[in-house]
Design a protein around this motif. Sequence first.
Motif, PDB file in Angstrom:
ATOM      1  N   THR A   4       0.918  -1.691  -0.348  1.00  0.00           N
ATOM      2  CA  THR A   4       0.417  -0.015  -0.077  1.00  0.00           C
ATOM      3  C   THR A   4       1.011   1.165  -0.045  1.00  0.00           C
ATOM      4  N   ASN A   5       0.606   2.210   0.095  1.00  0.00           N
ATOM      5  CA  ASN A   5       1.534   3.376  -0.305  1.00  0.00           C
ATOM      6  C   ASN A   5       0.103   4.599   0.497  1.00  0.00           C
ATOM      7  N   VAL A   6       0.892   4.749   1.561  1.00  0.00           N
ATOM      8  CA  VAL A   6       0.177   5.894   2.542  1.00  0.00           C
ATOM      9  C   VAL A   6       0.542   7.303   1.794  1.00  0.00           C
ATOM     10  N   SER A   7      -0.887   7.895   1.567  1.00  0.00           N
ATOM     11  CA  SER A   7      -0.902   9.186   0.780  1.00  0.00           C
ATOM     12  C   SER A   7       0.406  10.331   1.937  1.00  0.00           C
ATOM     13  N   ARG A   8       0.625  11.463   0.957  1.00  0.00           N
ATOM     14  CA  ARG A   8       1.177  12.038   1.411  1.00  0.00           C
ATOM     15  C   ARG A   8       0.235  13.616   2.166  1.00  0.00           C
ATOM     16  N   GLY A   9      -0.407  13.452   1.918  1.00  0.00           N
ATOM     17  CA  GLY A   9      -1.814  14.354   2.487  1.00  0.00           C
ATOM     18  C   GLY A   9      -2.291  13.400   3.546  1.00  0.00           C
ATOM     19  N   ALA A  10      -1.717  11.824   3.768  1.00  0.00           N
ATOM     20  CA  ALA A  10      -2.114  11.735   4.926  1.00  0.00           C
ATOM     21  C   ALA A  10      -0.615  11.573   6.057  1.00  0.00           C
ATOM     22  N   PRO A  11      -0.206  12.765   6.658  1.00  0.00           N
ATOM     23  CA  PRO A  11       1.383  12.354   7.044  1.00  0.00           C
ATOM     24  C   PRO A  11       1.446  12.050   8.675  1.00  0.00           C
TER      25      PRO A  11
END
Length: 175
Positions: free
Chosen positions: A98-105
């Motif tokens: 999975t990729n954790v969004s840069r919008g979810a720091p």
Amino acid sequence: MTITKSHWAVDGDTLSTSVNITKVDVENRLVSGFASLDNVDLTGDRITAEANRKAFGKFRGNVREMHQPIAAGKVVDIQEKSYYDEDGALYTGIFVQTNVSRGAPQTWEKVLDGTLSGFSIGGNINEATAAFDKVNNKTIRVIEDYDLVELSLVDSPANQLANIFSIQKADQGVT
């Protein structure tokens, strides 16, 4: 290898189960691990490999934090893989990247510091049967079909077999 106890929850026709994260790629914000396995969980339920295969085949790929209705990332790869526990038993599981969004720091920081250490699935059970499990000497529920609604990064993963194998920091070349 350390086997950690975890938690699965079933409430009527609603299923929540989770497992530990196995890899973290810091530079690309990628987290990998088993999302579900076909072992008997601590509450006496088992999701079949076919049910997992079918549910993940139709999955939209949304990733949340702690089952909250806020997007934290997306699934970028799904593979069926084998898992051997410490006793040598073989299980079939769904391994995700999975990729954790840069919008979810904040979610990403919790992955890095180990607060969020596993994956948990959430969905609705469509078909289940009772079966006697000789290993545990009890009747279990076998989930044969379910609709996968979401995958979450969680602090208390459910599946007692899955654990963190390694943390990979790509930007430091550490495995």
